[in-house]
Design a protein around this motif. Sequence first.
Motif, short mmCIF file in Angstrom:
data_model
loop_
_atom_site.label_atom_id
_atom_site.label_comp_id
_atom_site.label_asym_id
_atom_site.label_seq_id
_atom_site.Cartn_x
_atom_site.Cartn_y
_atom_site.Cartn_z
N HIS A 187 3.49 0.13 3.22
CA HIS A 187 3.04 -0.51 3.73
C HIS A 187 3.18 -1.98 3.29
N VAL A 188 3.57 -3.08 3.46
CA VAL A 188 3.15 -4.71 3.85
C VAL A 188 1.83 -4.71 4.20
N SER B 190 7.06 -3.17 6.45
CA SER B 190 6.88 -1.63 4.76
C SER B 190 8.36 -1.55 4.23
N TRP B 191 8.30 -0.77 3.40
CA TRP B 191 9.60 -1.28 2.35
C TRP B 191 9.46 0.38 1.89
N ASN B 192 11.02 1.00 2.23
CA ASN B 192 10.99 2.50 1.41
C ASN B 192 12.36 2.14 0.83
N PRO B 193 11.68 2.52 -0.75
CA PRO B 193 12.47 2.13 -1.82
C PRO B 193 13.45 2.90 -2.03
N ALA C 150 1.08 -1.04 -0.34
CA ALA C 150 -0.10 -0.18 0.37
C ALA C 150 1.36 0.92 0.16
N ARG C 151 0.63 2.09 -0.78
CA ARG C 151 1.38 3.10 -0.89
C ARG C 151 1.67 4.15 -0.19
N GLY C 152 2.38 5.25 0.56
CA GLY C 152 2.33 5.81 1.35
C GLY C 152 3.77 7.01 0.76
N ASN D 14 17.18 -0.59 7.05
CA ASN D 14 15.69 -0.87 7.43
C ASN D 14 15.04 -0.27 6.16
N ARG D 15 15.22 -0.78 4.82
CA ARG D 15 15.29 -0.85 3.76
C ARG D 15 13.44 -2.13 3.35
N ILE D 16 13.46 -2.97 4.35
CA ILE D 16 11.93 -3.65 3.75
C ILE D 16 11.94 -4.13 5.75
N VAL D 17 11.30 -3.68 6.04
CA VAL D 17 11.58 -4.44 7.58
C VAL D 17 9.59 -5.48 7.20
N LEU D 18 9.96 -7.13 8.05
CA LEU D 18 8.74 -7.20 8.05
C LEU D 18 8.35 -7.85 9.28
#
Length: 117
Positions: free
Chosen positions: A19-20, A39-42, A8-10, A50-54
């Motif tokens: 956000h995943v 979350s994913w911060n490209p 989901a784009r923010g 912290n680029r991909i947090v699951l």
Amino acid sequence: MSLKIRLARGGSKKRPYYHVVVADARSPRDGRFIEKLGSWNPMLGKDDANRIVLDTDRVKHWLDNGAQPTDRVLRFIADAGLGKRDARNNPEKAQPGKKAVERAKERAAKAEAAVAE
């Protein structure tokens, strides 16, 4: 109900942040969701932690309950070691389309005709 694990784009314009989430497949991309899983911060570097947090426990729970991840999220899940993503291969990708091939043949024919004159 068909569930998807998707993005989901923010974030603001030209500064994406995703956000995943687990959502009903019929709900809109940035609409209602059931649970946020990470979350994913490209914008961060590929080596940044912290680029991909699951939340791996919740991802595993939703996968066991039948939620289907999208292709991009499946990459993240595979990198975290929670799933398997088959490698894809498209050898036709780099080849030109039909119209481009036809135009190239026409140019070659015109060049040959010019040389023959």
